[in-house]
Each structure stands twice: as C-alpha cells, then as structure tokens.
Design a protein around this motif. Structure first.
Motif, PDB file in Angstrom:
ATOM      1  N   THR A  57     -46.826   3.176   8.182  1.00  0.00           N
ATOM      2  CA  THR A  57     -46.546   1.699   8.112  1.00  0.00           C
ATOM      3  C   THR A  57     -47.070   0.651   8.933  1.00  0.00           C
ATOM      4  N   THR A  68     -38.583  -3.413   6.932  1.00  0.00           N
ATOM      5  CA  THR A  68     -38.667  -1.984   6.814  1.00  0.00           C
ATOM      6  C   THR A  68     -39.418  -2.067   5.232  1.00  0.00           C
ATOM      7  N   SER A  70     -40.574   0.536   2.221  1.00  0.00           N
ATOM      8  CA  SER A  70     -40.525   1.823   1.963  1.00  0.00           C
ATOM      9  C   SER A  70     -40.827   1.907   0.197  1.00  0.00           C
TER      10      SER A  70
END
Length: 114
Positions: A57, A68, A70
């Motif tokens: 990332t 975040t 994902s």
C-alpha cells in the motif's frame, strides 16, 4: 471492459468516519491494482492511496494513519476506510483500477463539515 461503481460518500462531521466502496464488474479481466484519487473544487485531482497486486500500500502523507485501502478479490471490490476525517478531506473521491488498461469510476462526494 471494466465498469467501476463507487459508493459510500456523504456528509460527515470532523473526526467522523466513512467507508468508500468501489465495485468492479465486467468479464475476462484481472485487476492488478486499485487506487483512490480525490479532487476538491478548484484543485487538481490528487493521489490518495494505492494497493497493488503484491499487497503493498501507498498513501499520500496527509492521510497516513487515518485512511486504509483494502480489497476483496472474490468480490472485485476495493474499499477506502477513512477515519478522523478533516474538512480538508472534502472532495469527490474517484476509484481507479489498473487492468489491461486503466479504468476510473464516476466519483463519490465526501463532505466533512460541522
């Protein structure tokens, strides 16, 4: 051909959270990386986060520790969890997918305001 549809935007107070989703659909494609960009009024589109096929990332400095990225490979969906939101995070957020070519979603508005 890949279609990307974002959802999850809205109005939130400073310090709040939102989770954006980006669902990819189509046939015969493989997405190597998902990313998120944003564009505030009167500003250039800017990079926010990237998740590559190796699971690595990358984030812009101003969102590190708060956002975040994902993905759910089974659902071909990317998520952007945004915590501790600030007024300066207000923008239209665009999903990006790197496949045989690059694809963009239509954008979802995020407004952080009291």
């Amino acid at each position: 051909q890949v279609q990307l549809v974002e959802s999850g935007g809205g109005l939130v107070q400073p310090g709040g959270s939102l989770r954006l989703s980006c669902a990819a659909s189509g046939s015969g494609f493989e997405i190597y990386a998902f990313g998120w960009y944003r564009q505030a009024p009167g500003s250039e589109r800017e990079f926010v986060a990237l998740l590559n096929s190796d699971g690595m990332t990358t984030y812009r400095d101003s969102v590190k520790g708060r956002f975040t990225i994902s993905r759910d490979n089974a659902e071909n969906t990317s998520y952007l969890q945004m915590n501790s939101l600030k007024p300066e995070d207000t923008a239209v957020y665009y999903c990006f997918a790197a496949a045989a070519r690059n694809y963009w979603g239509q954008g979802t508005q995020v407004t952080v305001s009291s």
